[in-house]
Design a protein around this motif. Structure first.
Motif, PDB file in Angstrom:
ATOM      1  N   PRO A   1       0.823  -1.206   0.000  1.00 59.82           N
ATOM      2  CA  PRO A   1       0.000   0.000   0.000  1.00 59.82           C
ATOM      3  C   PRO A   1       0.846   1.241   0.000  1.00 59.82           C
ATOM      4  O   PRO A   1       1.883   1.285   0.654  1.00 59.82           O
ATOM      5  N   PRO A   2       0.432   2.271  -0.745  1.00 61.73           N
ATOM      6  CA  PRO A   2       1.198   3.518  -0.742  1.00 61.73           C
ATOM      7  C   PRO A   2       1.102   4.212   0.601  1.00 61.73           C
ATOM      8  O   PRO A   2       0.132   4.036   1.328  1.00 61.73           O
ATOM      9  N   THR A   3       2.119   4.959   0.929  1.00 58.62           N
ATOM     10  CA  THR A   3       2.127   5.679   2.190  1.00 58.62           C
ATOM     11  C   THR A   3       2.488   7.126   1.939  1.00 58.62           C
ATOM     12  O   THR A   3       3.181   7.461   0.998  1.00 58.62           O
ATOM     13  N   ASN A   4       2.029   7.980   2.858  1.00 56.08           N
ATOM     14  CA  ASN A   4       2.332   9.390   2.763  1.00 56.08           C
ATOM     15  C   ASN A   4       3.116   9.871   3.964  1.00 56.08           C
ATOM     16  O   ASN A   4       3.461  11.029   4.055  1.00 56.08           O
ATOM     17  N   GLN A   5       3.302   8.982   4.954  1.00 50.79           N
ATOM     18  CA  GLN A   5       4.086   9.375   6.106  1.00 50.79           C
ATOM     19  C   GLN A   5       5.499   8.864   5.951  1.00 50.79           C
ATOM     20  O   GLN A   5       5.740   7.833   5.363  1.00 50.79           O
ATOM     21  N   GLY A   6       6.390   9.577   6.568  1.00 46.00           N
ATOM     22  CA  GLY A   6       7.775   9.102   6.607  1.00 46.00           C
ATOM     23  C   GLY A   6       8.453   9.094   5.277  1.00 46.00           C
ATOM     24  O   GLY A   6       9.435   8.406   5.089  1.00 46.00           O
TER      25      GLY A   6
ATOM     26  N   SER B   1      11.273  -0.262   6.076  1.00 49.90           N
ATOM     27  CA  SER B   1      12.681   0.014   6.356  1.00 49.90           C
ATOM     28  C   SER B   1      13.025   1.474   6.101  1.00 49.90           C
ATOM     29  O   SER B   1      12.559   2.093   5.146  1.00 49.90           O
ATOM     30  N   TYR B   2      13.881   2.016   6.960  1.00 48.51           N
ATOM     31  CA  TYR B   2      14.339   3.397   6.823  1.00 48.51           C
ATOM     32  C   TYR B   2      15.295   3.574   5.649  1.00 48.51           C
ATOM     33  O   TYR B   2      15.657   4.693   5.299  1.00 48.51           O
TER      34      TYR B   2
ATOM     35  N   GLY C   1      13.798  -4.833   8.025  1.00 52.32           N
ATOM     36  CA  GLY C   1      12.628  -4.522   8.832  1.00 52.32           C
ATOM     37  C   GLY C   1      12.606  -3.076   9.269  1.00 52.32           C
ATOM     38  O   GLY C   1      13.458  -2.266   8.898  1.00 52.32           O
ATOM     39  N   LYS C   2      11.613  -2.756  10.100  1.00 48.85           N
ATOM     40  CA  LYS C   2      11.465  -1.384  10.560  1.00 48.85           C
ATOM     41  C   LYS C   2      12.645  -0.959  11.412  1.00 48.85           C
ATOM     42  O   LYS C   2      13.092   0.190  11.354  1.00 48.85           O
ATOM     43  N   ARG C   3      13.179  -1.906  12.217  1.00 50.61           N
ATOM     44  CA  ARG C   3      14.334  -1.602  13.064  1.00 50.61           C
ATOM     45  C   ARG C   3      15.525  -2.512  12.783  1.00 50.61           C
ATOM     46  O   ARG C   3      16.663  -2.068  12.779  1.00 50.61           O
ATOM     47  N   TYR C   4      15.249  -3.782  12.565  1.00 51.02           N
ATOM     48  CA  TYR C   4      16.338  -4.754  12.414  1.00 51.02           C
ATOM     49  C   TYR C   4      16.594  -5.034  10.937  1.00 51.02           C
ATOM     50  O   TYR C   4      15.661  -5.248  10.156  1.00 51.02           O
ATOM     51  N   THR C   5      17.875  -5.050  10.578  1.00 55.11           N
ATOM     52  CA  THR C   5      18.292  -5.326   9.200  1.00 55.11           C
ATOM     53  C   THR C   5      19.408  -6.364   9.220  1.00 55.11           C
ATOM     54  O   THR C   5      20.321  -6.275  10.053  1.00 55.11           O
ATOM     55  N   VAL C   6      19.337  -7.316   8.313  1.00 52.34           N
ATOM     56  CA  VAL C   6      20.401  -8.309   8.206  1.00 52.34           C
ATOM     57  C   VAL C   6      20.632  -8.637   6.733  1.00 52.34           C
ATOM     58  O   VAL C   6      19.687  -8.734   5.941  1.00 52.34           O
TER      59      VAL C   6
ATOM     60  N   ASP D   1       4.007   7.317  12.478  1.00 49.43           N
ATOM     61  CA  ASP D   1       5.412   7.257  12.058  1.00 49.43           C
ATOM     62  C   ASP D   1       5.650   5.964  11.300  1.00 49.43           C
ATOM     63  O   ASP D   1       5.748   4.885  11.897  1.00 49.43           O
ATOM     64  N   PHE D   2       5.727   6.087   9.978  1.00 45.41           N
ATOM     65  CA  PHE D   2       5.849   4.889   9.146  1.00 45.41           C
ATOM     66  C   PHE D   2       7.235   4.256   9.268  1.00 45.41           C
ATOM     67  O   PHE D   2       7.370   3.038   9.326  1.00 45.41           O
ATOM     68  N   THR D   3       8.299   5.071   9.281  1.00 44.28           N
ATOM     69  CA  THR D   3       9.658   4.567   9.429  1.00 44.28           C
ATOM     70  C   THR D   3      10.422   5.468  10.404  1.00 44.28           C
ATOM     71  O   THR D   3       9.939   6.528  10.812  1.00 44.28           O
ATOM     72  N   MET D   4      11.641   5.044  10.735  1.00 42.75           N
ATOM     73  CA  MET D   4      12.512   5.851  11.579  1.00 42.75           C
ATOM     74  C   MET D   4      13.344   6.828  10.768  1.00 42.75           C
ATOM     75  O   MET D   4      14.183   7.543  11.319  1.00 42.75           O
TER      76      MET D   4
END
Length: 751
Positions: A33-38, A114-115, A275-280, A349-352
């Protein structure tokens, strides 16, 4: 071992395709889905933005390393409605199927949060990126399904103005542009094959909304001398944040000339979670190079003078008839990071990416590189069947065994890095991120030396030589809207085997917009003071031996660029000041320059597109020219002028179905002391025997884009023996291939 790995790869690839088919039949493609936040305008996750004319993140034009993203100007990369309607890379604004939308709501699958990615990138059907191992950043690109440059099938010819090479696919090569050449302190015995290798830094990762597979095959020549280039990769997402990919390549030739066969294989397996916080990011890379070494022609006149009895290329006398080189590597790696917001995040807050945060990361990597060289005395001495020439040995020394050679060397490294990254405001602020990290590299080196009274290892105690490097690094970058990017970074080795090594660099990019068309001006500075490679200081083989104590190599480099994309123009000026430069001299042994050497270069690229008629048909005139000056050609030999021209007509045959490009590629360079090649040390060296150049090389090609398939028909070396001299050498004694017809295709599968 190779056979086992091949079977494993086959099973893995087959399983991936079955999984892809099962996935496609079991569910509709997911629409995020499209987002407009973040939303993150610009290019978050990139270090200081991208330099004008640059192909890939974090590098100036002329630098190598890492996987590059092709960014041609309009006219070179322009596509038509055929792609828009037939591939999921385009048509991003199309309506979502109601059935798929209903199914998605039932699943309640989360979008890509993901940021690292902005809204424009999330809207793509497919995202491709590479990872910067030392820092928490990605270089985002796209999968190459375009028709532009598809006719360039040799990997070492795709960059800039091309390379000097031994004449065949899979063999060593060296970029003509000095500023493109690989400069490495480690695994330097693999440098001549660097154009083929994959590494964790160049390994691509993917986020795809539909399973994607791309298979390609190019072949040339008759069966007994056949050249072939096979590739296949598969990428698939397990969830919107998690995916995997498999990539395999096999390329080489049986050889137009005698004892010239090559076979290079590259396999990579990748896993990623953003992910939103964790990345590997985790993966495995296997590189395997096999080259037969013929040492080049006994007499270059056999080609230049076109002697009748040697009209068949496999009848030409070669210096050697049985040496072989193998270079192999195995690498596993794991890069991960975790983000912690400094301000409580809300539902909106969609992302950090646009909130203050800090990140903690760890990088673990193990690699093992080996090289093996074999020959016999009989196979390295040319004996004239007519007894008109005396025996001609290739090597002067047989240090370890009088009749045969089996030289083996190895380098391994276990690397651990821990880093933190502070995001004071957001990832696109004037101060976007501040980085800091520490690391340790534990290296081992091995050489085969039977003279040590039964000790087959290089160390004084019968064990591998071990070296440990400790280092710390820091960096900072920022952006002022879309008008200005800047960055700086620093790395220092306080103690260990690389004590005192230092690297520093920084850059700026300024942009202005005229009628919404960008023009960018950039500059970059780099300084390094590094110990030479272990192998440049220590080496033992049956034919060569050295023990050196070189001082540090110092380089100060400046780059400045102007990029005007809407007219397809790029200009880059580079200046490198080298002191203590280590090179392989005319005797194929390492040496260190006592004087300062300055290399100046100007790279120009102009891609013109002239529209024909009312449609999208066009005449394309693409130009790449490199101008070089070196104050010491014995240390850094470069051609004064090297150029690559591609002139072609781009037109639609069947609207939105079939599109063709037909034209000619031309390459040439001025005369200079081109690098020689020595199989025993596996390196290019600065020969002073003869100058090469001023030969025009022409390829006639037709490429087609037919829905999901790209097709190539090419007559390589069209002008062979048609006009001018037959002096088609780019490396002394190694003639390039004569005229040959090539046929190939690349096919994309989206389900």
């Amino acid at each position: 071992m190779t056979g086992i790995i091949g079977k494993i790869c086959g099973v893995f690839l087959a399983g991936a395709m079955v999984l892809s088919a099962a996935s496609a039949s079991a569910q509709m493609p997911t629409q995020y889905p499209p987002t407009n936040q973040g939303g993150m305008p610009g290019m978050p996750g990139q270090f200081g933005g991208q330099m004008p004319g640059q192909q890939g993140g974090g590098q100036m034009p002329g630098q190598r390393g890492g996987t590059t993203q092709r960014q041609g100007p309009p006219g070179q990369r322009q596509q038509t409605g055929a792609e828009d309607e037939n591939t999921p890379f385009f048509g991003e604004g199309s309506e979502v199927d109601p059935a798929a939308d209903t199914l998605e709501k039932k699943r309640e699958r989360k979008p890509l949060e993901s940021y690292f990615f902005d809204n424009d990138q999330r809207a793509r059907q497919n995202i491709r990126w590479t990872v910067e191992p030392d820092r928490n950043r990605l270089t985002v690109g796209s999968i190459d399904t375009l028709q532009a440059d598809f006719q360039i099938d040799f990997p070492f010819m795709r960059e800039g103005v091309g390379s000097a090479y031994l004449g065949n696919l899979g063999a060593p090569s060296q970029y003509l542009n000095f500023f493109d050449r690989r400069e490495s302190r480690h695994n330097t015995f693999a440098d001549p094959w660097a154009a083929y290798f994959r590494s964790p830094a160049s390994m691509p990762f993917f986020n795809v909304k539909q399973a994607f597979t791309q298979a390609g095959y190019v072949m040339a020549g008759q069966k007994a001398k056949q050249e072939e280039n096979f590739s296949i990769f598969h990428a698939q997402n397990i969830s919107p944040q998690t995916g995997f990919n498999v990539d395999f390549k096999s390329l080489g030739t049986k050889g137009i000339y005698s004892w010239q066969a090559t076979r290079d294989k590259i396999l990579s397996l990748g896993f990623n979670h953003t992910g939103k916080r964790y990345t590997v990011h985790a993966g495995y890379v296997w590189n395997s190079i096999y080259n037969r070494e013929n040492g080049g022609l006994v007499d270059d006149g056999d080609v230049i003078d076109n002697i009748t009895e040697f009209d068949m290329s496999d009848n030409l006398p070669m210096r050697m008839s049985d040496p072989k080189n193998w270079v192999k590597s195995n690498t596993v790696f794991l890069h991960q990071s975790y983000g912690v917001p400094l301000r409580r995040m809300t539902e909106e807050d969609f992302t950090m990416a646009d909130r203050p945060a800090f990140y903690i990361g760890h990088s673990l990597e193990y690699s093992r590189w080996t090289r093996k060289y074999e020959d016999t005395y009989a196979g390295t001495v040319y004996r004239d069947p007519q007894n008109q020439r005396p025996p001609l040995p290739y090597y002067d020394q047989w240090l370890l065994h009088p009749a045969m050679s089996r030289d083996s060397i190895m380098e391994s490294n276990l690397s651990n890095r821990l880093f933190v990254q502070l995001q004071p405001w957001d990832r696109n602020g004037a101060i976007a991120t501040i980085d800091g990290g520490v690391g340790v590299d534990m290296r081992q080196f091995y050489m085969f030396d039977p003279r040590r009274q039964g000790e087959f290892l290089n160390g004084p105690d019968g064990k591998n030589v071990k070296q440990t490097e400790y280092y710390a690094y820091a960096g900072i970058n920022g952006r002022v809207r879309q008008y200005f990017d800047w960055d700086a970074r620093f790395k220092y080795n306080p103690f260990g085997s690389a004590s005192g090594d230092v690297e520093a660099e920084g850059g700026i990019v300024a942009r202005l917009f005229i009628k919404e068309r960008p023009i960018s001006i950039s500059g970059r500075f780099r300084f390094s003071s590094l110990n030479p490679s272990y192998w440049e200081q220590n080496f033992i083989s049956n034919h060569y031996e050295w023990k050196n104590s070189f001082s540090k190599e110092n380089e100060t480099r400046f780059d400045a660029s102007l990029n005007i994309p809407h007219i397809g123009f790029t200009a880059t000026a580079s200046q490198s000041i080298l002191s203590g430069k280590v090179y392989y001299g005319a005797d194929a042994l390492p040496a260190q320059a006592s004087d300062v050497v300055s290399v100046t270069g100007v790279y120009l690229r102009e891609d013109l597109r002239i529209g024909v008629g009312k449609g999208t048909n066009s005449v394309n005139l693409n130009h790449r020219v490199m101008l070089h000056w070196s104050t010491n050609q014995s240390v850094v030999p470069v051609p004064m002028v090297a150029g690559y021209l591609s002139y072609f007509f781009d037109f639609s045959v069947v609207k939105d179905v079939l599109r063709l490009q037909t034209g000619v590629d031309v390459r040439a360079n001025t005369r200079y002391y081109a690098p020689g090649y020595n199989p025993g040390v596996g390196q290019f060296y600065n020969q002073r025997e003869k100058e090469l150049g001023e030969y025009i090389w022409m390829d006639l090609f037709v490429t087609a884009k037919w829905k999901r398939m790209r097709i190539i028909l090419k007559m390589q070396h069209l002008n062979d023996d048609m006009f001018g001299a037959r002096n088609y050498f780019s490396v002394p004694h190694y003639p390039m291939n004569n005229r040959v017809f090539k046929l190939g295709l690349s096919w994309n599968f989206y389900d």
